[in-house]
Enzyme design. Structure first.
Site, mmCIF file in Angstrom:
data_model
loop_
_atom_site.group_PDB
_atom_site.id
_atom_site.type_symbol
_atom_site.label_atom_id
_atom_site.label_comp_id
_atom_site.label_asym_id
_atom_site.label_seq_id
_atom_site.Cartn_x
_atom_site.Cartn_y
_atom_site.Cartn_z
ATOM 1 N N ARG A 275 3.214 3.872 8.254
ATOM 2 C CA ARG A 275 2.713 4.368 9.493
ATOM 3 C C ARG A 275 3.807 4.686 10.452
ATOM 4 O O ARG A 275 4.814 4.285 10.375
ATOM 5 C CB ARG A 275 1.966 2.938 9.934
ATOM 6 C CG ARG A 275 0.640 2.954 9.247
ATOM 7 C CD ARG A 275 -0.230 1.827 10.110
ATOM 8 N NE ARG A 275 -1.158 1.491 9.212
ATOM 9 C CZ ARG A 275 -2.091 0.258 9.409
ATOM 10 N NH1 ARG A 275 -1.731 -0.455 10.530
ATOM 11 N NH2 ARG A 275 -2.939 -0.219 8.397
ATOM 12 N N ARG B 214 3.875 -9.642 7.421
ATOM 13 C CA ARG B 214 3.259 -10.533 8.444
ATOM 14 C C ARG B 214 3.233 -11.901 7.897
ATOM 15 O O ARG B 214 3.361 -13.010 8.652
ATOM 16 C CB ARG B 214 2.125 -9.871 9.213
ATOM 17 C CG ARG B 214 2.523 -8.866 10.207
ATOM 18 C CD ARG B 214 1.631 -8.550 11.225
ATOM 19 N NE ARG B 214 1.959 -7.013 11.807
ATOM 20 C CZ ARG B 214 1.391 -6.899 13.078
ATOM 21 N NH1 ARG B 214 0.530 -7.718 13.634
ATOM 22 N NH2 ARG B 214 1.868 -5.904 13.727
ATOM 23 N N SER C 108 -7.215 -7.369 9.890
ATOM 24 C CA SER C 108 -8.631 -6.553 10.506
ATOM 25 C C SER C 108 -9.673 -6.543 9.501
ATOM 26 O O SER C 108 -9.243 -5.701 8.537
ATOM 27 C CB SER C 108 -8.305 -5.404 11.234
ATOM 28 O OG SER C 108 -7.480 -5.623 12.486
ATOM 29 N N ARG D 274 6.671 -4.926 13.277
ATOM 30 C CA ARG D 274 6.003 -3.553 13.085
ATOM 31 C C ARG D 274 7.037 -2.754 12.512
ATOM 32 O O ARG D 274 7.952 -2.306 13.102
ATOM 33 C CB ARG D 274 5.718 -3.364 14.684
ATOM 34 C CG ARG D 274 4.857 -2.005 14.751
ATOM 35 C CD ARG D 274 4.636 -1.754 16.295
ATOM 36 N NE ARG D 274 3.826 -2.791 17.115
ATOM 37 C CZ ARG D 274 2.683 -2.846 16.929
ATOM 38 N NH1 ARG D 274 1.831 -1.988 16.416
ATOM 39 N NH2 ARG D 274 1.707 -3.887 17.563
ATOM 40 N N GLU E 104 -2.086 -10.855 15.237
ATOM 41 C CA GLU E 104 -3.017 -10.168 14.251
ATOM 42 C C GLU E 104 -2.065 -10.087 12.766
ATOM 43 O O GLU E 104 -1.156 -9.628 12.711
ATOM 44 C CB GLU E 104 -3.335 -8.682 14.628
ATOM 45 C CG GLU E 104 -4.288 -8.000 13.435
ATOM 46 C CD GLU E 104 -4.236 -6.709 13.621
ATOM 47 O OE1 GLU E 104 -4.331 -5.936 12.559
ATOM 48 O OE2 GLU E 104 -3.625 -6.030 14.614
#
Length: 430
Positions: free
Chosen positions: A262, A391, A352, A277, A349
């Site tokens: 990403r 994560r 999801s 991130r 988070e």
């Protein structure tokens, strides 16, 4: 993508659903393009009928010896043929404009999704586990002595720039163990089918799951046109692209462990420390393909699958129902799982889980044949992280840190680490 017939029948409801996302009404522009397209199609059909009628009369005029009528009719046939071609091209252009517009409009949220502008309006559904009480001030993952030798951001920056990391020694071993544990857990406990897919895909696959045309800047594209997947949702969902499957084969439940890429466009200044991130990371992704009747129950099932990984690792978490302003474009409803990070003193988070209804299926033209017969219908698609591996490593380190700088590892990982139960303050598995 949206069903144009549904928009024609209930334009006010369509616009009302978009307004819950904070978006302006779209039905006037959509219906205007649709009306223009249908008018061109009707005009082309009328001109085709006139051409056919004139063609039939040409032979009769020739046979009767009426040369003037013959020439008039022959000229009319040629004129109508050209008119049909022109109108068909114009109808095709209108259809393309309509399709391009529909492809940019996000999915409609379900009625039970809370209305809101951003993450501040998300609703906590439940919590599991109690955050540990530390006798010392807990550190963030990159500050923990046990982790420091294995998290090399400087070398990664030399190799690739910012938002990359080189994992060494125990960090690499635990990271790999987490991915293997997640896969085994989803296959053996949750009944998902392990699937290995490419990480390079065509434009059509990114279009099918909604990364294109609007969100191309969030991903990386090679010089020869392939896209690096932002998540295995792209490949796993597109397994049914262009297919009509038997209802008896549904639900299909896949899980894959892949690299993900990403660009993190728009995230400048956010989470720049550590490995929270990254531009390149690993994730275990779940995707389900169901009938419309199965998708509601499947959304809860998939959320529980992701939660079961956190529970097996002994990590405290909470489930959040995302509001309309915080959901991704393709989702009708999203459950976020947020893991407790004591070093940051907050929940972050880690998964999801979204249900997309038929929005992706229309883009992919993915259907199923009803078991009882009848017209094929669009499948429903769902996706969710099960979990983001990096994560999860962060959460394991921060929740397992000890005052002496060592880290105690979750029992579920011990078999994947040749019996090692922790990492000492020097960064070695023990």
């Amino acid at each position: 993508m949206h069903d144009i017939r549904a928009i024609r029948e209930t334009p006010d409801a369509f616009d009302a659903a978009l307004s819950r996302r904070g978006l302006p009404a779209a039905s006037p522009e959509i219906l205007a393009l649709d009306a223009a397209r249908r008018a061109k199609i009707h005009a082309a059909e009328t001109a085709q009928a006139e051409q056919n009628a004139a063609s039939k009369q040409v032979g009769a005029a020739k046979a009767s010896g009426d040369e003037a009528e013959f020439e008039r009719l022959r000229a009319l046939v040629a004129e109508k043929k050209a008119e049909v071609a022109r109108l068909q091209d114009e109808a095709k252009a209108e259809d393309q404009r309509l399709t391009e517009l529909l492809l940019t409009i996000p999915n409609l949220p379900y009625e039970d999704v809370p209305e809101g502008a951003d993450e501040a309006d998300n609703v906590e559904v439940k919590r599991h586990g109690n955050p540990r009480n530390f006798s010392f001030t807990p550190l963030e993952h990159y500050q923990i002595p046990a982790a420091k030798p294995g998290l090399d951001f400087e070398t990664a920056a030399k190799l690739s720039g910012s938002r990359f990391v080189v994992l060494r020694g125990a960090m690499a071993r635990v990271h790999r163990a987490l991915a293997q544990f997640m896969l085994d857990h989803h296959v053996e406990v949750n009944g998902l089918a392990e699937t290995s897919t490419p990480v390079l895909v065509r434009d059509e696959m990114m279009l099918g799951t909604g990364q294109l045309p609007k969100f191309g800047e969030d991903s990386y594209q090679t010089t020869n046109g392939w896209w690096l997947i932002p998540t295995a949702e792209v490949t796993l969902t597109n397994l049914v692209n262009g297919e009509t499957v038997e209802e008896a084969s549904l639900p299909r439940r896949h899980v894959a462990h892949t690299l993900c890429f990403r660009s993190e466009a728009g995230s400048a200044g956010r989470d720049t420390s550590g490995m929270l991130r990254q531009h390149q990371f690993e994730k275990v992704e779940m995707v389900s393909v169901t009938t419309p009747e199965q998708s509601e129950a499947e959304h809860e099932r998939m959320t529980l699958c992701a939660e079961s990984v956190l529970e097996a690792l002994g990590l405290p978490y909470r489930r959040m129902l995302l509001c309309t302003g915080d959901m991704g474009a393709g989702a009708r409803r999203t459950n976020d799982l947020e893991v407790w990070l004591p070093g940051q003193d907050c929940y972050r988070e880690i998964s999801s889980v979204s249900t997309c209804g038929a929005w992706q299926a229309r883009r992919m033209n993915a259907r199923y044949k009803p078991a009882g017969g009848g017209k094929p219908d669009y499948v429903h698609t769902l996706n969710g992280s099960g979990l983001a591996v990096g994560r999860t490593l962060i959460a394991v380190l921060e929740n397992g840190q000890q005052e002496d700088g060592s880290v105690t590892l979750p029992e579920a990982l011990h078999p994947y680490l040749r019996g090692a139960t922790g990492i000492d303050a020097e960064g070695a598995l023990v």
